[in-house]
Design a protein around this motif. Sequence first.
Motif: not given
Lengths: 508, 416
Positions: A179, A187, A195-196, A189-191
């Motif tokens: 990020p 940005w 990404m996690w 995709q934090f969902r």
Amino acid sequence: MATSKGMNGTHTESTPPAGLRGQTVETSHGLADDPDFLDPVGHRPPLILGAPSFHDVTEAVARPLERPPTRAWWACLLASLALLGLLGVSIGWLFWEGIGVWGLNNPVGWAFDITNFVFWVGIGHAGTLISAILFLFRQKWRTSINRAAEAMTLFAVMCALIFPGIHVGRPWVAYWMFPIPNQMGMWPQFRSPLMWDVFAVSIYGSVSLLFWYVGLVPDLATIRDRSKGLRRMIFGAFALGWRSSMRHWQHYEKAYLILAGLATPLVLSVHSIVSMDFATSQLPGWHTTIFPPYFVAGAIFSGFAMVVTLMVIMRKAFGLEHIITMKHFDYMAKIMLLTGMMVGYAYGLEFFIAWFSGSAYEVFTFKNRAFGPYAWAYWTMVSCNVFLPQLFWFKKVRSSLVWLFILSIFVNVGMWFERFVIIVTSLHRDFLPSSWFYFRPSLFDVTTMIGAFGLFFTMFCLFVRFVPIVAAAEVKSVLPQAAAHPNEAPEIEPALPGRTDLLPGGAR
Amino acid sequence: MSAPHHSGGTGPRPASLHTDALHLPPGHSWHRLPTVGLTLAAVGLGGSLAFGLLGGTEARHQLWHSWLVGSLFVLGISLGALFFVLVQHATQAGWSIVVRRLAENVMGALPYLALLFVPLAVLGLGDLFHWSHPEAVQSDPLLQHKAAYLNVPFFLIRTFASFAIWSVLAVWFSRQSRLQDETGDHEITRRMRRRSAPALILFALTVTFFAFDWLMSLDPHWYSTIFGLYFFAGSVMSFFAVLALVALAAKRQGLLTLVLSDEHQHDVGKLLFAFVAFWAYMAFSQYLLIWYANLPEETSFFAKRMVGTWSIAGTVLALGHFIVPFFFLLPRTIKRNATALRLAALWLLAMHLLDLHWLVMPNLHPAGMAPGLLDALTLIGCCGVFLAAFGGALKRRALVPLRDPRLPESLTFENV
């Protein structure tokens, strides 16, 4: 009966003279029949054999660094470098030509790359389990193997990180995974669990590195104090001015405990998040709630297998048989037995719940897994991960280095296949039968996979050459003479102040 | 029982302690536990049966659902004790010897707790389980598919087998331990170590399918592979809460005062903390994956628990079963402070009860929480049965394994 030894004093009776160290347990199958072999009930025998002094431990650990490299080491390094070169060529060709050089096809858009990623992240888990979780559980035997296991963690994470980096298709924008503020307002995709993953694995890598380095500091100082010239300066810089003062140790112990406390939830979260790459989807065979703990158990399982593979070689190559003893292998074999059955439990439950759910898609997926075109992979996985480790029930197997080595290789293979089976079998026959396709790895799939081992073993070869391979300071702390009152049996008096009437046989 | 300081058995005599300090002394108030427990059981279970069975269909539904919650509450505690004892043997633990007998007494309740499931199995199945009605199965293709597993005879066989296995394990391990009090034989320790590992396999399988049967199948369409672990995690947590409470209460009552130190208390507190986190890990994994995939056949479970006041219960669980106790139990001083640990243990037991209530009751009260008299009475009754069994076991043997070879290690254990 062997228990006729007293509560203490046994380390002097039962241990061989220093000259014999290592050979006593090595070939002693006869001893394995003794019920009190390794773990007597009446006392806790010393973990390190041969009753070495503190200085002996220093010598044993520092010697491999201070002597010129052996031919065997050069042979290992060159072989590893060759494989590393193969990785470079494979990746170079991939970047030049594109993802098409892999065997991916339309339903199977993800295969060896992500299998290798999960495999390597998993391998790392045993290192953190040994260094952090076993520390919290006060398992002192971990001191003999934690340094090398943690190094293995770091190298495994390095290998793992290659794969998400190269499979994005446009590697020159791989930094988009992070990020980073930019004028396009773009940005990640934090969902997305992918990404996690980026966060989880990079935090895991950083904390593991920190933890490993903190543990290294006292040993680096030892090497510094033994060396001269440039070497002394380099080790001195990395030893951060460590002088072994009481204050230093006090801070060190606190930092170590805090890092262990932080690393414990971290190691569980990393593979849980990796499992979510699959489990958050709606794909049968991927989406099931047991995935997080099941992946963690599998990761520890595969990691211990890799530790066993490496330690069998390392203890022999560096004459550390008295530090990494058969007891250590016995315990690691038991952990593999346990975690192997944990993944077996998950395999079984997946089948049961697939049937129990009554969902035609779930039932199909699991039937297809066990009896479809990839049945060969599925049964390889089950045999290596569930059936073969059952041999660890036998003490004969747990106390034989040959068996341990062979079985650890099988477990490594089996755990690689576990990820392959999960990923490919669920994808290759999707919801639309017209798009079903059999995945076949291309040459570059295979060379990339093998090449990653080149990176891993190159790093490990460099590690054994330049870093103390055993946590000498920690090993010293578990020697009998490190106890506050080394010649005293753990008597009852401290717990019962002034109550001599409660002592054995009434009054004494 | 022969006094343990007479020599006997093989090997050197372990450092045993004088029995008088370690048995329940004559006239001690804890001798009354079985009587108190039986009275509570009679009042609670008798009262609930009277209200439930004479109060019409609705009361009967309520009765068996409440009874199930109460029974699972005490069963979970005892199963946690069985797990703890087995793990101590399998890992050859030293620190825990002084609390192991207390755990053995808790797991000793298992055969008696089977009695709580007899009325459930005989009278309550029809009120609890939709799938047990043949006419319901006939009109539901999914239930027809599951009938090979979810049918009354097989269900009863599984329940019986689980209790048989747990009872045999609990009795055998308790008995061996007590035998060692008399003989001091080291072979007993080895025997228990050898059998503990296969016993753990049996434990894992029975607990998993017991949770599937008695909790998950209350909503027979719903399924979750992690559910067995979820029940296991909460149960073991509730056991550590009970172990902390019992150990602290014993010291307060002048028992084991020289034996149980802050160090043991600290370790029990750590394990309680660990299982708070482990429960949260299981609960969160289940929730996140179901929420994220958003498949209707799975979300039904949480959808049901977001109606009315059930959503408050869920929030309270997230905060009270994890966030608050996690941070509360984190500092070392809390775990070593008797009052603070007692408070945490009581709070967590209440949370575990709420968890079970939240698992069972939305099936009966879809509109929102409706706790009532029957919940209280069955809980009192079930706890009474547990207390009676525990108190009875407590009276019959020493309060610590007197001649366990690792007792000295446990006595002198320190957290460094």
